[in-house]
Design a protein around this motif. Sequence first.
Motif, PDB file in Angstrom:
ATOM      1  N   ALA A 288       4.766  -2.882  -6.362  1.00 35.83           N
ATOM      2  CA  ALA A 288       3.609  -3.484  -7.031  1.00 35.83           C
ATOM      3  C   ALA A 288       2.377  -2.591  -6.898  1.00 35.83           C
ATOM      4  CB  ALA A 288       3.339  -4.872  -6.458  1.00 35.83           C
ATOM      5  N   LEU A 289       2.124  -2.102  -5.697  1.00 36.02           N
ATOM      6  CA  LEU A 289       0.905  -1.337  -5.476  1.00 36.02           C
ATOM      7  C   LEU A 289       0.925   0.018  -6.177  1.00 36.02           C
ATOM      8  CD1 LEU A 289       0.014  -2.160  -1.755  1.00 36.02           C
ATOM      9  CD2 LEU A 289      -0.843  -3.195  -3.858  1.00 36.02           C
ATOM     10  N   ARG A 290       2.108   0.598  -6.309  1.00 41.03           N
ATOM     11  CA  ARG A 290       2.127   1.871  -7.035  1.00 41.03           C
ATOM     12  C   ARG A 290       1.864   1.641  -8.522  1.00 41.03           C
ATOM     13  NH1 ARG A 290       6.772   4.272  -9.352  1.00 41.03           N
ATOM     14  NH2 ARG A 290       8.629   2.944  -9.476  1.00 41.03           N
ATOM     15  N   ARG A 291       2.202   0.458  -9.013  1.00 43.69           N
ATOM     16  CA  ARG A 291       1.870   0.122 -10.403  1.00 43.69           C
ATOM     17  C   ARG A 291       0.380  -0.150 -10.571  1.00 43.69           C
ATOM     18  NH1 ARG A 291       7.134  -0.752  -9.843  1.00 43.69           N
ATOM     19  NH2 ARG A 291       8.479  -0.634 -11.703  1.00 43.69           N
ATOM     20  N   VAL A 292      -0.246  -0.736  -9.548  1.00 42.19           N
ATOM     21  CA  VAL A 292      -1.704  -0.911  -9.577  1.00 42.19           C
ATOM     22  C   VAL A 292      -2.369   0.457  -9.668  1.00 42.19           C
ATOM     23  CG1 VAL A 292      -3.713  -1.697  -8.260  1.00 42.19           C
ATOM     24  CG2 VAL A 292      -1.615  -3.074  -8.288  1.00 42.19           C
TER      25      VAL A 292
ATOM     26  N   LEU B 198      -3.544  -6.714  -9.788  1.00 41.33           N
ATOM     27  CA  LEU B 198      -2.477  -6.885  -8.808  1.00 41.33           C
ATOM     28  C   LEU B 198      -1.486  -7.969  -9.223  1.00 41.33           C
ATOM     29  CD1 LEU B 198      -4.826  -5.502  -7.029  1.00 41.33           C
ATOM     30  CD2 LEU B 198      -3.539  -6.424  -5.107  1.00 41.33           C
ATOM     31  N   GLY B 199      -2.014  -9.098  -9.707  1.00 39.02           N
ATOM     32  CA  GLY B 199      -1.128 -10.202 -10.075  1.00 39.02           C
ATOM     33  C   GLY B 199      -0.117  -9.783 -11.117  1.00 39.02           C
ATOM     34  N   GLY B 200      -0.569  -9.087 -12.149  1.00 42.85           N
ATOM     35  CA  GLY B 200       0.337  -8.629 -13.196  1.00 42.85           C
ATOM     36  C   GLY B 200       1.368  -7.649 -12.692  1.00 42.85           C
ATOM     37  N   CYS B 201       0.962  -6.788 -11.772  1.00 45.77           N
ATOM     38  CA  CYS B 201       1.885  -5.784 -11.229  1.00 45.77           C
ATOM     39  C   CYS B 201       2.958  -6.428 -10.351  1.00 45.77           C
ATOM     40  CB  CYS B 201       1.117  -4.720 -10.448  1.00 45.77           C
ATOM     41  SG  CYS B 201       0.091  -3.668 -11.513  1.00 45.77           S
ATOM     42  N   PHE B 202       2.579  -7.406  -9.546  1.00 40.64           N
ATOM     43  CA  PHE B 202       3.585  -8.125  -8.749  1.00 40.64           C
ATOM     44  C   PHE B 202       4.561  -8.869  -9.663  1.00 40.64           C
ATOM     45  CE2 PHE B 202       0.808  -7.645  -4.981  1.00 40.64           C
ATOM     46  CZ  PHE B 202       1.770  -7.416  -4.008  1.00 40.64           C
ATOM     47  N   ALA B 203       4.034  -9.447 -10.759  1.00 40.51           N
ATOM     48  CA  ALA B 203       4.898 -10.182 -11.688  1.00 40.51           C
ATOM     49  C   ALA B 203       5.915  -9.258 -12.354  1.00 40.51           C
ATOM     50  CB  ALA B 203       4.045 -10.878 -12.745  1.00 40.51           C
ATOM     51  N   VAL B 204       5.484  -8.065 -12.727  1.00 43.45           N
ATOM     52  CA  VAL B 204       6.394  -7.091 -13.340  1.00 43.45           C
ATOM     53  C   VAL B 204       7.516  -6.736 -12.374  1.00 43.45           C
ATOM     54  CG1 VAL B 204       6.599  -4.689 -14.111  1.00 43.45           C
ATOM     55  CG2 VAL B 204       4.722  -6.109 -14.946  1.00 43.45           C
ATOM     56  N   VAL B 205       7.161  -6.500 -11.106  1.00 42.32           N
ATOM     57  CA  VAL B 205       8.163  -6.141 -10.099  1.00 42.32           C
ATOM     58  C   VAL B 205       9.153  -7.287  -9.904  1.00 42.32           C
ATOM     59  CG1 VAL B 205       8.516  -5.582  -7.652  1.00 42.32           C
ATOM     60  CG2 VAL B 205       6.650  -4.497  -8.934  1.00 42.32           C
ATOM     61  N   ASP B 206       8.655  -8.518  -9.872  1.00 46.96           N
ATOM     62  CA  ASP B 206       9.543  -9.676  -9.679  1.00 46.96           C
ATOM     63  C   ASP B 206      10.507  -9.833 -10.850  1.00 46.96           C
ATOM     64  OD1 ASP B 206       8.406 -10.244  -7.247  1.00 46.96           O
ATOM     65  OD2 ASP B 206       7.013 -11.746  -8.033  1.00 46.96           O
ATOM     66  N   ASP B 207      10.037  -9.504 -12.066  1.00 44.67           N
ATOM     67  CA  ASP B 207      10.922  -9.581 -13.237  1.00 44.67           C
ATOM     68  C   ASP B 207      12.006  -8.503 -13.181  1.00 44.67           C
ATOM     69  OD1 ASP B 207       9.607 -11.740 -14.305  1.00 44.67           O
ATOM     70  OD2 ASP B 207       8.355 -10.560 -15.665  1.00 44.67           O
ATOM     71  N   LEU B 208      11.603  -7.313 -12.754  1.00 47.79           N
ATOM     72  CA  LEU B 208      12.537  -6.189 -12.733  1.00 47.79           C
ATOM     73  C   LEU B 208      13.508  -6.252 -11.559  1.00 47.79           C
ATOM     74  CD1 LEU B 208      10.158  -3.218 -13.647  1.00 47.79           C
ATOM     75  CD2 LEU B 208      11.977  -4.162 -15.075  1.00 47.79           C
ATOM     76  N   TYR B 209      12.987  -6.712 -10.412  1.00 47.05           N
ATOM     77  CA  TYR B 209      13.773  -6.680  -9.178  1.00 47.05           C
ATOM     78  C   TYR B 209      13.698  -8.023  -8.446  1.00 47.05           C
ATOM     79  CZ  TYR B 209      12.801  -1.726 -10.104  1.00 47.05           C
ATOM     80  OH  TYR B 209      12.663  -0.504 -10.690  1.00 47.05           O
TER      81      TYR B 209
ATOM     82  N   HIS C 123      -3.687  -1.769   0.534  1.00 44.06           N
ATOM     83  CA  HIS C 123      -2.472  -1.501   1.294  1.00 44.06           C
ATOM     84  C   HIS C 123      -2.710  -1.688   2.791  1.00 44.06           C
ATOM     85  CE1 HIS C 123       1.236   1.365   1.735  1.00 44.06           C
ATOM     86  NE2 HIS C 123       1.465   0.160   2.193  1.00 44.06           N
ATOM     87  N   ASP C 124      -3.792  -1.088   3.312  1.00 47.58           N
ATOM     88  CA  ASP C 124      -4.086  -1.200   4.741  1.00 47.58           C
ATOM     89  C   ASP C 124      -4.414  -2.631   5.137  1.00 47.58           C
ATOM     90  OD1 ASP C 124      -3.624   1.477   5.056  1.00 47.58           O
ATOM     91  OD2 ASP C 124      -5.721   2.050   5.340  1.00 47.58           O
ATOM     92  N   GLY C 125      -5.132  -3.357   4.276  1.00 46.15           N
ATOM     93  CA  GLY C 125      -5.474  -4.746   4.580  1.00 46.15           C
ATOM     94  C   GLY C 125      -4.248  -5.626   4.659  1.00 46.15           C
ATOM     95  N   LEU C 126      -3.297  -5.411   3.732  1.00 42.36           N
ATOM     96  CA  LEU C 126      -2.046  -6.158   3.776  1.00 42.36           C
ATOM     97  C   LEU C 126      -1.248  -5.797   5.021  1.00 42.36           C
ATOM     98  CD1 LEU C 126      -0.975  -5.934   0.028  1.00 42.36           C
ATOM     99  CD2 LEU C 126      -1.508  -8.041   1.267  1.00 42.36           C
ATOM    100  N   ARG C 127      -1.174  -4.510   5.307  1.00 44.75           N
ATOM    101  CA  ARG C 127      -0.417  -4.039   6.469  1.00 44.75           C
ATOM    102  C   ARG C 127      -0.986  -4.621   7.765  1.00 44.75           C
ATOM    103  NH1 ARG C 127       4.190  -0.547   7.579  1.00 44.75           N
ATOM    104  NH2 ARG C 127       3.920   0.189   9.699  1.00 44.75           N
ATOM    105  N   ALA C 128      -2.320  -4.741   7.835  1.00 46.50           N
ATOM    106  CA  ALA C 128      -2.961  -5.258   9.040  1.00 46.50           C
ATOM    107  C   ALA C 128      -2.945  -6.778   9.109  1.00 46.50           C
ATOM    108  CB  ALA C 128      -4.408  -4.760   9.109  1.00 46.50           C
ATOM    109  N   GLY C 129      -2.512  -7.443   8.040  1.00 44.88           N
ATOM    110  CA  GLY C 129      -2.473  -8.899   8.040  1.00 44.88           C
ATOM    111  C   GLY C 129      -3.844  -9.541   7.884  1.00 44.88           C
TER     112      GLY C 129
END
Length: 390
Positions: free
Chosen positions: A252-256, A229-240, A210-216
């Motif tokens: 995604a990260l809360r699913r990770v 992570l990949g699977g969790c992002f995919a689930v979120v994209d399907d749902l929303y 989370h911090d690494g993404l936030r810091a770019g």
Amino acid sequence: MLAPYATRPSESRGRRHPEPVSAHRSPFQRDRDRIIHASAFRRLKHKTQVFVEHEGDYYRTRLTHSIEVAQIARTIARHFRLNEDLAEAVALAHDLGHTPFGHTGEDALSEAMAPYGGFDHNAQALRIVTRLECHYAEFDGLNLTHETLEGIAKHNGPLLAGPEVPKETLPAPFVEALEGLDLGLHAQASAEAQIAALADDIAYVNHDIHDGLRAGLFSEQEAEGLPVLGGCFAVVDDLYPGLAAGRRRHEALRRVFGAMVDDAIAESARRVAALAPGSAAEVIAASGPLFCFSAEMAGQIAAIKRFLFARMYRHWRVKRMRAKAARVVAELFDIFTSEPGLMPEDWSAACLAQGSEAGRARVVADYIAGMTDRFALKEHRVLTDPATRA
């Protein structure tokens, strides 16, 4: 009702210095409260994980990390009907010994202390709770129960290979910190301490992503290529579909986070069922830990850690910060060992009272290890910049 293999307050081996039993709190609740009220715990607010304290209020500190670890530990402990108070106490205390500037500060202090036995943050946590917190009239330290001390010492696993191996074979910081304690260093940790270690892994992997993404420091596209992570992002994209970037990341990260907790619970349940321990002693006597990730999840987490090491901890921006932080710690150590009188009077007196160079160096290390990021930077500036007032 506690599980048969939970650690029971009524069966505690007690404290090094006997005290009257509290009328309102169990021994482990009392330990937790003493940890929370300790000076070392409050200082975690301004000790960072990866980023230097002044780089942003959003990034995790040792304090927020410890709170997250405690929350996860209580959740898993509750699922297994373990002693939540003991799990929480170990979780809250596990990082008390960290230096300013995270692992960078520890590496620098360990290098400076190499001629004098070295430095280790886990051993330092024990030193803090057994001697360095000096607030009580009848004892040094916090006088925690045997079980909490055991959990702090062994939450990452046994320290000795067997009962016949003397503790004097451990690195000097542990030998010093464990003086007068018999914590069964060759045996497994309690179920509650094992859970605290699991919670530590879950918390720091997730918040560093989370911090690494936030810091770019790396992109979401790169994160999506990682296991879990990949699977969790995919689930979120399907749902929303079309979800705003910030919400997509959070979902995604809360699913990770949840996937790691679920895996730890499932694998631990499998191991507990296989051993069927009837007491806390059987958990400690087991040939290996009972509370673990599955082999598959452990491998996936290892891959995430390798990515974080390469793309975050070794990012050029973080490396520049690390170089500056290491220089601050090394120079403070050199200044105080050569001129102990520049430390506050109580520290200076403690240093000069030591009968050996190693003893004096250990006092200096204790002083520096207790600093927050901001205080270390201020002390360094005061002592090295002629234009800065003391």
